[in-house]
Design a protein around this motif. Structure first.
Motif, PDB file in Angstrom:
ATOM      1  N   GLY A   1      -3.156  24.502 -16.428  1.00  0.00           N
ATOM      2  CA  GLY A   1      -4.069  25.336 -17.210  1.00  0.00           C
ATOM      3  C   GLY A   1      -3.360  26.488 -17.894  1.00  0.00           C
TER       4      GLY A   1
ATOM      5  N   ARG B   1      -5.783  18.456 -22.642  1.00  0.00           N
ATOM      6  CA  ARG B   1      -6.973  19.127 -22.094  1.00  0.00           C
ATOM      7  C   ARG B   1      -7.963  18.106 -21.543  1.00  0.00           C
ATOM      8  NH1 ARG B   1      -6.610  21.990 -26.977  1.00  0.00           N
ATOM      9  NH2 ARG B   1      -5.656  24.057 -26.724  1.00  0.00           N
ATOM     10  N   GLU B   2      -8.102  16.981 -22.237  1.00  0.00           N
ATOM     11  CA  GLU B   2      -9.013  15.932 -21.753  1.00  0.00           C
ATOM     12  C   GLU B   2      -8.557  15.390 -20.403  1.00  0.00           C
ATOM     13  OE1 GLU B   2      -9.312  12.936 -24.742  1.00  0.00           O
ATOM     14  OE2 GLU B   2     -10.214  14.292 -26.235  1.00  0.00           O
TER      15      GLU B   2
ATOM     16  N   HIS C   1      -9.220  18.066 -17.806  1.00  0.00           N
ATOM     17  CA  HIS C   1     -10.652  18.139 -17.506  1.00  0.00           C
ATOM     18  C   HIS C   1     -11.086  16.967 -16.629  1.00  0.00           C
ATOM     19  CE1 HIS C   1     -14.842  19.263 -18.069  1.00  0.00           C
ATOM     20  NE2 HIS C   1     -15.106  18.009 -18.381  1.00  0.00           N
TER      21      HIS C   1
ATOM     22  N   GLN D   1      -9.064  23.043 -15.915  1.00  0.00           N
ATOM     23  CA  GLN D   1      -9.297  23.499 -17.274  1.00  0.00           C
ATOM     24  C   GLN D   1      -8.223  24.492 -17.655  1.00  0.00           C
ATOM     25  OE1 GLN D   1     -13.142  25.323 -17.420  1.00  0.00           O
ATOM     26  NE2 GLN D   1     -12.516  27.122 -16.283  1.00  0.00           N
TER      27      GLN D   1
ATOM     28  N   GLN E   1     -16.092  28.474 -18.618  1.00  0.00           N
ATOM     29  CA  GLN E   1     -16.521  27.614 -17.512  1.00  0.00           C
ATOM     30  C   GLN E   1     -17.563  26.635 -18.035  1.00  0.00           C
ATOM     31  OE1 GLN E   1     -15.428  27.595 -14.354  1.00  0.00           O
ATOM     32  NE2 GLN E   1     -13.995  29.289 -14.650  1.00  0.00           N
ATOM     33  N   THR E   2     -17.491  25.388 -17.560  1.00  0.00           N
ATOM     34  CA  THR E   2     -18.475  24.373 -17.978  1.00  0.00           C
ATOM     35  C   THR E   2     -19.219  23.860 -16.769  1.00  0.00           C
ATOM     36  OG1 THR E   2     -16.765  22.657 -17.803  1.00  0.00           O
ATOM     37  CG2 THR E   2     -17.097  23.656 -19.966  1.00  0.00           C
TER      38      THR E   2
END
Length: 438
Positions: free
Chosen positions: A139, A422-423, A426, A431, A437-438
């Motif tokens: 990250g 990033r994918e 994730h 992240q 934040q998700t």
């Protein structure tokens, strides 16, 4: 020392032999004790399910195991040479507090499957922490790759100046490396996630042990079915866990090497956070990168531990006391390895580039590859273009920013494809640092 679990009437214990056999086992078992207590609770529940313990006895055992865990965590109970090992300490405590109920706890189990299940639980915990640290490192690296994507940095091969590179490429390399390391820790954890409790000494017992219950109660993904294979897998699973750790440590070693070079006066590209350096005992002018040097050295401990366990496994099937020595090896490997990786995120967050020095190190020869590719794109056969670009007369100071922008092959400075990284991050549950934040 308390009465040995295996001691027979009339047999005198030779203290020298006992010390040789037990060694530092009881001290090492401090790492395992809370996991051993956890497994003892699940085993007691299983004994109650098949009628060995009644409900009152189970309640008492669970209560005393919880008290023992609290006493150990707080320091009120110390696992020391009073006991042969952690297993006997748990049993001695239950017998002392509960009498006959405590004497029943070992029904249907062996110290062999006790150490196996405690090891598996411990390895799961350590591999999960390894995964977390790799994701955290990724990250940070992704965030800095994005922010510093256009910062020129010399690229080296053979430690010789080669081409114009960028801080973004440097960061993205470590981001992808630690994504792979996190994935490997994940895969290894899933493989290790098998419950050996109930295999006893490797041949099962004449009781319908509630192995499905202990598997679920201890949070294992599956039961290790064959009682004999449970014993055969000792050492094999530990080596796999160390290999997952060593994957991250190899990358840490190379990263630390980069920083060792980049912080030297000869390169001068990086300033380390002050707390990551130390002084000399005789030279007042020195600030030494001791932390990154010890990070670099830590891989040796991990590799040595794997080798030690591998050498122990030259054995036929069944349990052999040789395997006792595997405990110290995994504790040393993960202690040293995770200790180094714990320091990595803050180091990466806080190191500072020196852009002037980085640009000053870019010399005309480092644009020769760009020239060769440009000639090839204009129609000159590449081998001819290569020979033309090798002529020093054609070298001239280039534009570092333009060179980086033109490097558009996927994964190069002009097209880092950080979105793909990033994918992947994730998908593993991580992240980029600073991302919402998700």
């Amino acid at each position: 020392m308390t009465q040995l679990l295996w001691q027979k009437p009339g047999v005198q214990v030779d203290e020298r032999i006992q010390h040789f056999c037990a060694g530092a086992d009881v001290i090492l078992d401090r790492e395992f004790l809370l996991f051993d207590i956890q497994a003892s609770r699940a085993h007691a529940q299983g004994l109650q399910m098949i009628g060995i313990l009644d409900a009152t006895e189970l309640d008492a055992i669970e209560r005393e195991l919880a008290t023992l865990a609290d006493d150990f965590a707080s320091g009120r109970f110390v696992l020391d040479e009073t006991y042969e090992d952690g297993h006997s300490a748990i049993e001695a405590r239950l017998i002392d507090r509960l009498g006959d109920a405590g004497r029943k706890i070992h029904t249907g189990r062996s110290r062999n499957d006790q150490v196996l299940v405690a090891t598996r639980l411990w390895l799961k915990d350590r591999l999960a922490r390894l995964r977390e640290l790799c994701l955290e490192t990724t990250g940070i690296a992704l965030t800095r790759a994005d922010v510093e994507s256009g910062l020129p940095l010399p690229g080296y091969t053979h430690l010789q100046r080669a081409v114009v590179s960028s801080a973004g490429m440097w960061w993205s390399a470590w981001a992808e490396a630690f994504i792979d390391n996190a994935a490997r820790a994940d895969d290894t954890l899933a493989w290790v996630d098998a419950n050996p409790l109930g295999s006893a000494a490797g041949y099962g017992v004449n009781l319908p042990l509630a192995r499905e219950h202990t598997t679920q109660a201890l949070g294992f993904g599956r039961m290790q079915v064959s009682a004999t294979y449970a014993q055969l897998s000792r050492g094999k699973f530990e080596m796999a866990a160390i290999e997952a750790l060593s994957s991250g440590m190899l990358d840490l070693r190379r990263l630390a090497w980069d920083l060792s070079l980049f912080t030297s006066a000869e390169f001068g590209f990086v300033t380390l956070p002050a707390q990551y350096t130390t002084g000399s005992s005789i030279m007042p002018n020195k600030r030494n990168p001791d932390v990154i040097e010890l990070m670099r050295a830590s891989y040796a401990s991990v590799a040595a531990a794997r080798s030690e366990i591998e050498q122990l496994l030259s054995l036929p099937s069944g349990y052999h006391r040789d395997l006792q020595f595997s405990k110290g090896a995994i504790f040393h490997a993960f202690g040293r390895g995770l200790g180094a990786l714990e320091l990595l995120p803050d180091l990466l967050r806080n190191l500072e580039w020196k852009p002037e020095a980085m640009r000053a190190a870019l010399e005309p020869s480092m644009y020769a590859t760009d020239l060769a590719v440009d000639l090839a794109r204009a129609g000159t056969p590449f081998r001819d273009a290569y020979r033309q670009a090798a002529d020093p007369a054609r070298w001239e100071a280039g534009d570092a920013d333009a060179s980086l922008a033109a490097r558009v092959s996927p994964g190069a400075a002009g097209d880092l494809r950080l979105d793909l990284l990033r994918e992947r991050l994730h998908a593993l549950g991580g992240q980029a640092e600073g991302a919402p934040q998700t």
